[in-house]
Design a protein around this motif. Sequence first.
Motif: not given
Length: 421
Positions: A131, A135, A141
């Motif tokens: 995760s 990002k 994002r």
Amino acid sequence: MPTSEQIVHYFYRLFRNAGMETQNAKYLNALIGVIVLFVIVYVLDRIFKTLFVKLITHISERTKNQFDNFLVKNNAAGLTAHLFILLFILYALPFVLWDFPQTYVYIEKGVDIIAVFVVVLLVQSILRTFSDYLKTMRSFRDKPIHSYVQVFMIFAWFAAVVYIFTLLTNKSPWTFFSALGALSAVILLIFRDTILGFVASIQVTVNDMVRIGDWITMDKYNADGDVIEISLATVKVQNFDKTITTIPTYYLISDSFRNWRGMTRSEGRRIKRSILLKVSSIHYLSEEDVEELKDIELVREYLEQTSKEINNYNNEHHNNKKLLLNGKNMTNLGVFRIYIEKYLHQNPNVNSDMIMMSRQLEATPQGVPLEIYAFSRSKEWLEYEKIVSDIFDHLFAAVPYFNLELFEAPSNVLAIKREKR
């Protein structure tokens, strides 16, 4: 260096060779063996965890990829070290509890249960690593990856509970599911919010209703700002005053809210604001008034062309122009509207490729609202407010040149309102 197995065998032979064959000696042997095992396990855990974490940290510092950095951050190395130590305990226990097979079975189950928790936590750590890593990529994002991790972890913990149930009861998982079905009504009542949040999270994600970074407005919860986190149960919004508003995910599909993503992706940000003009200041323009207004460069061409059209029309229809009401005429308000449109068109901060107009709204007791409807080129908040302020500063100052008056509440009315307060 002797292995842990050799050390355990050494102590075991030591006490056996000493003649400790009585029942009490067995308990003492087991107790000493357990103490020795725990000491060995503690030392190995510290050494192995330190070495393993340092190794991963050293590798992460030498690589350009950030994935291994996030592994260190989320303690994946430490949990892996704990897992190996638990496997060592399972391997060493039979030698320590040689004379107590029943006790060994219970302890083995306890270690297995601890290992299940460590495995689940390790899976959670790896998922969080993915995760955090995703990002950092532009394409991920604004995706609610944290919500996906939470959904997966629900299934992981559920599988862990089922496995622990089978360990403790020695029954098949179907027995657990049967009991779960009987308690389904109670479970639905207890976990109602979690289930609603789970369903809502899926709908929000599939329908692409909200993304991280979106500017949303939800008046019911006084939320007006950017979405900073989307989880299974809640959505966090950082308002423009830097406060945080937490909204249950379920209410994003049950209540209405405004997502400004379309505006941020468009070519401009809307300007929709009115000025109030006194009705008594609106009048027809005489020829002298028209000539005077021709000094205003933005409306000169319009006045010249429109004057010719009006004169031709009035001459053709033989209108009596001693009274301005007869025939066609221009008004100061109409010319002012044209001036506003010309001004907006030549303003570099206004996007002339989008809708642009000044329109007259329905009259109110406070006067006639003249609304400016256009789009600024800049969508950034501070720049947008500056553009709008500059436009209306100019228009407020331009009103007297058209013999118009802005509406203002009389000072005595304002004084009366203050006294009532």
